[in-house]
Write an enzyme that holds these catalytic residues in place. Structure first.
Site, PDB file in Angstrom:
ATOM      1  N   ASP A 148       4.704  -2.986   2.836  1.00  0.00           N
ATOM      2  CA  ASP A 148       4.023  -2.582   1.604  1.00  0.00           C
ATOM      3  C   ASP A 148       2.640  -1.998   1.878  1.00  0.00           C
ATOM      4  OD1 ASP A 148       6.194  -3.772   0.505  1.00  0.00           O
ATOM      5  OD2 ASP A 148       5.084  -5.113  -0.825  1.00  0.00           O
ATOM      6  N   ASP A 149       2.130  -1.339   0.860  1.00  0.00           N
ATOM      7  CA  ASP A 149       0.717  -0.932   0.709  1.00  0.00           C
ATOM      8  C   ASP A 149       0.284   0.283   1.519  1.00  0.00           C
ATOM      9  OD1 ASP A 149       0.721  -3.117  -0.904  1.00  0.00           O
ATOM     10  OD2 ASP A 149      -0.834  -4.237   0.138  1.00  0.00           O
ATOM     11  N   HIS A 198       5.828   1.523  -4.721  1.00  0.00           N
ATOM     12  CA  HIS A 198       5.024   0.296  -4.871  1.00  0.00           C
ATOM     13  C   HIS A 198       3.902   0.519  -5.897  1.00  0.00           C
ATOM     14  CE1 HIS A 198       3.658  -3.635  -3.862  1.00  0.00           C
ATOM     15  NE2 HIS A 198       2.672  -3.305  -3.063  1.00  0.00           N
ATOM     16  N   HIS A 202      -1.650   0.035  -7.408  1.00  0.00           N
ATOM     17  CA  HIS A 202      -1.584  -1.372  -7.019  1.00  0.00           C
ATOM     18  C   HIS A 202      -2.288  -2.291  -8.016  1.00  0.00           C
ATOM     19  CE1 HIS A 202      -1.221  -4.843  -4.248  1.00  0.00           C
ATOM     20  NE2 HIS A 202      -0.270  -4.123  -3.722  1.00  0.00           N
ATOM     21  N   HIS A 289       3.255  -5.851   5.780  1.00  0.00           N
ATOM     22  CA  HIS A 289       2.403  -4.731   5.377  1.00  0.00           C
ATOM     23  C   HIS A 289       2.186  -3.833   6.595  1.00  0.00           C
ATOM     24  CE1 HIS A 289       1.779  -7.873   2.405  1.00  0.00           C
ATOM     25  NE2 HIS A 289       1.512  -6.897   1.553  1.00  0.00           N
TER      26      HIS A 289
HETATM   27 ZN    ZN Z   1       1.166  -4.641  -2.262  1.00  0.00          ZN
END
Ligand code: ZN
Length: 337
Positions: A148-149, A198, A202, A289
């Site tokens: 993620d991210d 995603h 955020h 991540h």
């Molecule tokens: Zn995230």
């Protein structure tokens, strides 16, 4: 005067030849078996040949129909030779349970005496991999690593590690991080790594209106599609949140996880690797991540051990595909069991 005569004759001959060759290359006839089952085939300037083909193809189509729950396709290829014969190849494919049965039949068609001679039949069957052209064994355990991210400068390193081990994974990217990292998304797509959504910023979705939630999702989908020409099919909401409002606002399945490596908290490759290896089971979805070096180093430790234990590392879509679970929009999935 003579010159003009011969020139006109030549032009006439050329036009006549073009007319001749065009004559039997007209497409097409169509046979319908049901509304959605049909085949187009070449139409020849000869009724006997057309009738023969019509009967042959109708018969082939009805054979397909009797075989249960198969998806099938028909196609053909033909070449015309100067000796007034046509070499016709019919291709039949029947697809069931990921196995393709391919049948190719060749015919020589003589346009002068209308004779049709079957020349060759070839039947093969092979596995059809819908997603990758890579084979996974559905009977062996499989898991999905998710990141993620990103993307950021570290994502490239993660992609290279995955490629070195020849494994797949899914990246849930943030829309706001895509600008300036477009080439990383291209690299993911080129390596058959999956790109999921995603959200754009955020930010926590739970306080947002449905319209604002949709904007967060759609903006990121558009960015990914513009760069990779592939429409993302999976959503991981920010913080993995999935209230009733969020679920009814989005038209994608929501993918969360059942193993959290807490890599953002510990930044210890050993600890991250252990958090996977101590809990992993068939069907797991693992949260990491791609923006941290410790995560990259953890992969160097964990992936060879997972492979040694017989795990196949696949994308989230592949995981659900091989586990025969269909993903529904607005539903939440934490693993494939
Ligand atoms: Zn995230």
């Amino acid at each position: 005067m003579k010159k003009i005569f011969y020139l006109s004759l030549l032009i006439f001959l050329i036009l006549f030849l073009i007319y001749l060759t065009k004559d039997h290359e007209e497409i097409s006839n169509t046979i319908y078996l049901e509304d959605n089952i049909h085949i187009e085939f070449p139409s020849f300037s000869n009724r006997k040949i057309n009738n023969y083909l019509n009967n042959l193809l109708s018969q082939k189509l009805s054979n397909f129909k009797t075989s249960n729950k198969e998806t099938f396709f028909m196609d053909y290829d033909y070449t015309t030779s100067p000796t007034n014969t046509i070499a016709l190849k019919l291709y039949n494919y029947a697809l069931k349970d990921n196995i393709v049965k391919e049948n190719i039949t060749s015919y020589d068609i003589n346009l002068q005496d209308s004779r049709i001679t079957p020349t060759q039949t070839m039947s093969t069957s092979y596995e059809y991999d819908v997603y990758l052209g890579q084979e996974f064994d559905p009977d062996k355990p499989m898991i999905a690593l998710t990141f993620d991210d990103g993307p950021n400068y570290n994502t490239n390193k993660i992609i290279d590690i995955l490629n070195n081990f020849k494994v797949k994974a899914t990246f849930f990217v943030l829309g706001q991080n895509i600008e300036g990292h477009e080439e990383i998304l291209t690299k993911m797509a080129n390596n058959n790594l999956e790109i999921g959504n995603h959200t754009y910023s955020h930010k926590l979705l739970t306080k947002m209106s449905p319209e604002k939630i949709q904007e967060e999702v759609n903006k990121t989908n558009d960015l990914i599609t513009n760069i990779t020409s592939k429409q993302p099919t999976l959503l991981r909401t920010s913080y993995g949140s999935f209230t009733k409002k969020i679920r009814s606002s989005v038209d994608m399945p929501i993918i969360i996880w059942n193993i959290d490596t807490l890599d953002w908290k510990y930044h210890s490759s050993e600890r991250i690797a252990n958090s996977i290896l101590s809990k992993v089971k068939d069907g797991d979805i693992i949260l990491m991540h791609d923006i941290y070096n410790a995560t990259a180093n953890a992969l160097e430790i964990a992936i060879p051990k997972l492979l040694e234990q017989g795990y196949q590392l696949v994308t989230v879509s592949e995981l659900f595909y091989y586990k025969n679970i269909s993903l529904e929009k607005g539903q939440v999935y934490s693993n494939a069991k």
